[in-house]
Design a protein around this motif. Sequence first.
Motif, PDB file in Angstrom:
ATOM      1  N   VAL A  14       2.926   8.068 -13.328  1.00 18.27           N
ATOM      2  CA  VAL A  14       4.039   7.434 -12.615  1.00 18.27           C
ATOM      3  C   VAL A  14       5.304   7.685 -13.415  1.00 18.27           C
ATOM      4  O   VAL A  14       5.382   7.350 -14.599  1.00 18.27           O
ATOM      5  N   PRO A  16       8.697   7.354 -15.230  1.00 18.52           N
ATOM      6  CA  PRO A  16       9.424   6.184 -15.729  1.00 18.52           C
ATOM      7  C   PRO A  16      10.836   6.075 -15.170  1.00 18.52           C
ATOM      8  O   PRO A  16      11.477   5.035 -15.316  1.00 18.52           O
ATOM      9  N   GLU A  19       9.848   6.011 -10.764  1.00 19.16           N
ATOM     10  CA  GLU A  19       8.712   5.114 -10.564  1.00 19.16           C
ATOM     11  C   GLU A  19       7.835   5.553  -9.400  1.00 19.16           C
ATOM     12  O   GLU A  19       7.225   4.723  -8.707  1.00 19.16           O
ATOM     13  N   LYS A  20       7.728   6.873  -9.194  1.00 21.12           N
ATOM     14  CA  LYS A  20       6.867   7.411  -8.148  1.00 21.12           C
ATOM     15  C   LYS A  20       5.750   8.245  -8.779  1.00 21.12           C
ATOM     16  O   LYS A  20       5.950   8.870  -9.822  1.00 21.12           O
ATOM     17  N   GLN A  97       0.534   0.358 -17.350  1.00 23.21           N
ATOM     18  CA  GLN A  97       0.564   1.317 -16.254  1.00 23.21           C
ATOM     19  C   GLN A  97       0.453   0.606 -14.908  1.00 23.21           C
ATOM     20  O   GLN A  97       1.106   0.995 -13.936  1.00 23.21           O
ATOM     21  N   SER A 100       3.836  -0.794 -14.225  1.00 25.34           N
ATOM     22  CA  SER A 100       4.770   0.257 -13.816  1.00 25.34           C
ATOM     23  C   SER A 100       4.547   0.670 -12.362  1.00 25.34           C
ATOM     24  O   SER A 100       5.475   1.087 -11.679  1.00 25.34           O
ATOM     25  N   SER A 101       3.299   0.546 -11.907  1.00 26.33           N
ATOM     26  CA  SER A 101       2.965   0.892 -10.519  1.00 26.33           C
ATOM     27  C   SER A 101       3.176  -0.273  -9.568  1.00 26.33           C
ATOM     28  O   SER A 101       2.809  -0.181  -8.394  1.00 26.33           O
ATOM     29  N   LYS A 102       3.726  -1.383 -10.094  1.00 30.58           N
ATOM     30  CA  LYS A 102       3.984  -2.595  -9.306  1.00 30.58           C
ATOM     31  C   LYS A 102       2.693  -3.249  -8.820  1.00 30.58           C
ATOM     32  O   LYS A 102       2.677  -3.983  -7.826  1.00 30.58           O
TER      33      LYS A 102
END
Length: 218
Positions: A14, A16, A19-20, A97, A100-102
């Motif tokens: 993903v 930084p 964020e995709k 992680q 970061s991936s929500k």
Amino acid sequence: MSDESRAGATFPLVCPHCEKPTLATVTSAASGGGHQEPPYLLELARCGHCQDPFMMVEEDFGEGWDGDPVILWPQKRRPLSFKVPEALRREHEEALQCFSSKAYTATAVMVRRTLEGVCLDQGISNSGRRPPLFKMLEQMKNDGKIDGRLFEWAQELRVLGNQAAHFTGTEVSRQDAEDGLALAEALLDYLYVLSAQFDAFKARRAKDNQEGDKGSSQ
């Protein structure tokens, strides 16, 4: 594998920046370490989606580069100390992680796993059935491994993790997940970094005092 041959290697992760999920491409690399820390490989990579660059690191624990790079920059949180056991660093990194991936519920579950891993690494278990996490944390407090405030933190993280691990219809908020990560990191730092540093400080002071006493008696 040489540093030069890493150029062109790709990793799914993903980004930084945007964020995709993306396939990042390594543009250059340089290795180091091997003295007070494991050999590491710094890699400059570029997001396949937004094309922004970022820095990653891979570690060699005796089996070559692990193929699971960790983003060093840009990163809101500092990487954990190498004094934290590798297995616990990996659990915490997976929690990061997820964040970061929500995936905030998954973040809370990984934080709970990290807590359980801490207890087992500290020898809090018995020869029979593994005790509940509450009992393991209580034993850590009784053994003096954590104080009352850290015990309270750990219990709140345990409760958050339990709520996340069961279907209750209640989602874990971003703020709760972020706070959980910060508290888990503080607990790891206390047990594996600050406690060791304080023990080394006391040992050095005791040695200096002994040598001073010997000098004054001569």
